[in-house]
Structures are given as structure tokens and as C-alpha cells.
Design a protein around this motif. Structure first.
Motif, PDB file in Angstrom:
ATOM      1  N   UNK A 146      70.336  56.918  33.677  1.00  0.00           N
ATOM      2  CA  UNK A 146      70.047  56.999  32.248  1.00  0.00           C
ATOM      3  C   UNK A 146      71.168  57.720  31.497  1.00  0.00           C
ATOM      4  N   UNK A 147      71.755  58.718  32.118  1.00  0.00           N
ATOM      5  CA  UNK A 147      72.875  59.413  31.502  1.00  0.00           C
ATOM      6  C   UNK A 147      74.069  58.475  31.317  1.00  0.00           C
ATOM      7  N   UNK A 148      74.300  57.618  32.290  1.00  0.00           N
ATOM      8  CA  UNK A 148      75.405  56.656  32.184  1.00  0.00           C
ATOM      9  C   UNK A 148      75.142  55.677  31.051  1.00  0.00           C
ATOM     10  N   UNK A 149      73.898  55.249  30.888  1.00  0.00           N
ATOM     11  CA  UNK A 149      73.535  54.380  29.766  1.00  0.00           C
ATOM     12  C   UNK A 149      73.772  55.112  28.450  1.00  0.00           C
ATOM     13  N   UNK A 150      73.285  56.349  28.356  1.00  0.00           N
ATOM     14  CA  UNK A 150      73.374  57.117  27.111  1.00  0.00           C
ATOM     15  C   UNK A 150      74.794  57.498  26.724  1.00  0.00           C
ATOM     16  N   UNK A 151      75.630  57.713  27.717  1.00  0.00           N
ATOM     17  CA  UNK A 151      76.974  58.201  27.421  1.00  0.00           C
ATOM     18  C   UNK A 151      78.071  57.133  27.479  1.00  0.00           C
ATOM     19  N   UNK A 152      77.818  56.017  28.195  1.00  0.00           N
ATOM     20  CA  UNK A 152      78.924  55.080  28.423  1.00  0.00           C
ATOM     21  C   UNK A 152      78.606  53.616  28.140  1.00  0.00           C
ATOM     22  N   UNK A 153      77.525  53.064  28.679  1.00  0.00           N
ATOM     23  CA  UNK A 153      77.256  51.639  28.493  1.00  0.00           C
ATOM     24  C   UNK A 153      75.773  51.413  28.281  1.00  0.00           C
ATOM     25  N   UNK A 154      75.341  51.092  27.083  1.00  0.00           N
ATOM     26  CA  UNK A 154      76.127  50.857  25.883  1.00  0.00           C
ATOM     27  C   UNK A 154      76.660  52.125  25.223  1.00  0.00           C
ATOM     28  N   UNK A 155      76.065  53.293  25.524  1.00  0.00           N
ATOM     29  CA  UNK A 155      76.605  54.538  25.011  1.00  0.00           C
ATOM     30  C   UNK A 155      75.666  55.253  24.059  1.00  0.00           C
ATOM     31  N   UNK A 156      76.180  56.301  23.393  1.00  0.00           N
ATOM     32  CA  UNK A 156      75.360  57.123  22.503  1.00  0.00           C
ATOM     33  C   UNK A 156      74.602  56.294  21.464  1.00  0.00           C
ATOM     34  N   UNK A 157      73.334  56.627  21.297  1.00  0.00           N
ATOM     35  CA  UNK A 157      72.477  55.919  20.352  1.00  0.00           C
ATOM     36  C   UNK A 157      71.624  54.851  21.011  1.00  0.00           C
ATOM     37  N   UNK A 158      71.866  54.587  22.297  1.00  0.00           N
ATOM     38  CA  UNK A 158      71.094  53.555  22.994  1.00  0.00           C
ATOM     39  C   UNK A 158      69.820  54.152  23.591  1.00  0.00           C
ATOM     40  N   UNK A 159      68.907  53.249  23.946  1.00  0.00           N
ATOM     41  CA  UNK A 159      67.595  53.681  24.429  1.00  0.00           C
ATOM     42  C   UNK A 159      67.091  52.690  25.480  1.00  0.00           C
ATOM     43  N   UNK A 160      66.695  53.197  26.640  1.00  0.00           N
ATOM     44  CA  UNK A 160      66.137  52.348  27.691  1.00  0.00           C
ATOM     45  C   UNK A 160      64.686  52.039  27.333  1.00  0.00           C
ATOM     46  N   UNK A 161      64.350  50.750  27.294  1.00  0.00           N
ATOM     47  CA  UNK A 161      62.996  50.342  26.938  1.00  0.00           C
ATOM     48  C   UNK A 161      62.181  49.895  28.158  1.00  0.00           C
ATOM     49  N   UNK A 207      80.143  59.575  17.119  1.00  0.00           N
ATOM     50  CA  UNK A 207      80.560  58.464  17.963  1.00  0.00           C
ATOM     51  C   UNK A 207      79.313  57.807  18.522  1.00  0.00           C
ATOM     52  N   UNK A 208      79.140  56.547  18.212  1.00  0.00           N
ATOM     53  CA  UNK A 208      78.022  55.793  18.735  1.00  0.00           C
ATOM     54  C   UNK A 208      78.528  54.789  19.755  1.00  0.00           C
ATOM     55  N   UNK A 209      77.649  54.345  20.597  1.00  0.00           N
ATOM     56  CA  UNK A 209      78.007  53.390  21.623  1.00  0.00           C
ATOM     57  C   UNK A 209      78.211  51.998  21.062  1.00  0.00           C
ATOM     58  N   UNK A 210      78.366  51.063  21.993  1.00  0.00           N
ATOM     59  CA  UNK A 210      78.573  49.666  21.625  1.00  0.00           C
ATOM     60  C   UNK A 210      77.371  49.128  20.866  1.00  0.00           C
TER      61      UNK A 210
END
Length: 158
Positions: free
Chosen positions: A72-87, A7-10
Motif C-alpha cells: 500500500x505504501x508503494x501505491x501511495x508513494x509511487x504507482x500511481x502515487x500520492x492522492x491514490x486510494x486502494x478500493x 506533488x500528486x501521483x499519476x
């Protein structure tokens, strides 16, 4: 692992300005001990009631890096979700959060740059009284569409 659905994020194309996600968490001893154990951060302001009582805070506070970890956990798990990366991130912490308090974090998509595969999110965190304890912006690279593992796995047979 080949062929296993992940399952990957948006994807960047699916994100919309105004899209948001809110989560809440109560800071418990186990959370603080895990953070402190992983980071080896023994700041007395985070741990010692006798020291913290002599500061303007009057009691131990939750480390700001731990709060950012929840973002960061909220980014990684929900918005945009799994597969995302904070730059990139810019976060301020105008008010401390104390042990055993609840934090409510809201992320909202405020800009999308499809050409550079980047979304800008606002982040705001509130305590139980409704006061802002963290706020800022994040640049995030959403999940990329993975290449098919099975599509190239038989290439050497041709």
C-alpha cells in the motif's frame, strides 16, 4: 497551505497498461517493532524465536499485514502515487518472509477503466532467493485533479 504545490501521483489519463514500479526493502528489527507497537499484535510466531523454532517455519516470520502495508505504501508513494486510494485488494502469501530478509515488490498496471476512475494493478513480492512471497491484484483510484484553491477563494467578494 493555500497555493502550496502538492506533488500528486499519476492521473488516470496518464497511466498506461504495462507501466510498472519496483522497490525493495530489508526487514529490520525497527520495522517489526514499529508494526507490532502500532497494532499491538503479540503473535509469538512474529516475535519469539523459541516458539517459532518449534513450527514448520523454524524461525519468526514477518506478519503478512506488514508486507501488505509495504504494498500500500508503494501505491501511495509511487504507482500511481500520492492522492491514490486502494478500493479493493486480493493478495495471497504463498511463502513466508523471515526477519532480516529482503523483499522486492513490483506493481504493474494491468487494466485501466477511465470511466470509473480505476486502475487494476498486479502486485508481486519476491524474497532474496527469487521465490514469490506475495501476489495479487489491487483496484486503485488514482489521484484526482484538485480544484484551484485560489480560483474560488475570492468568490464572496463579487
Amino acid at each position: 497551505m493555500i497555493g502550496k504545490k502538492r506533488k500528486l501521483g499519476e492521473r488516470i489519463e496518464a497511466l498506461q497498461v504495462g507501466q510498472s514500479y519496483t522497490t525493495s526493502h530489508i526487514i529490520e528489527d525497527k520495522d517489526l517493532l514499529l508494526y507490532l507497537g502500532l497494532t499491538d499484535d503479540a503473535n509469538p510466531l512474529y516475535l519469539q524465536h523459541d516458539y517459532a523454532s518449534q513450527t514448520p517455519y523454524k524461525r519468526p516470520i514477518v506478519p503478512s499485514v506488514m508486507l501488505f502495508g509495504m504494498v500500500t505504501s508503494t501505491v501511495s508513494m509511487h504507482l500511481p502515487g500520492p492522492g491514490s486510494h486502494i478500493t479493493r485488494h486480493e493478495i495471497t502469501f504463498p511463502k513466508p518472509l523471515f526477519h532480516y530478509s529482503e523483499i522486492k515488490i513490483t506493481l504493474e498496471v494491468i487494466a485501466i477503466d477511465i470511466e470509473n476512475h480505476e486502475a487494476t494493478l498486479s502486485a508481486v513480492g519476491f524474497d532474496a532467493e527469487g521465490d514469490i512471497i506475495l501476489q495479487g491484484k489491487l483496484n486503485v483510484s488514482p489521484a484526482y485533479e484538485p480544484e484551484s484553491w485560489t480560483g474560488s477563494s475570492l468568490e464572496n467578494f463579487f
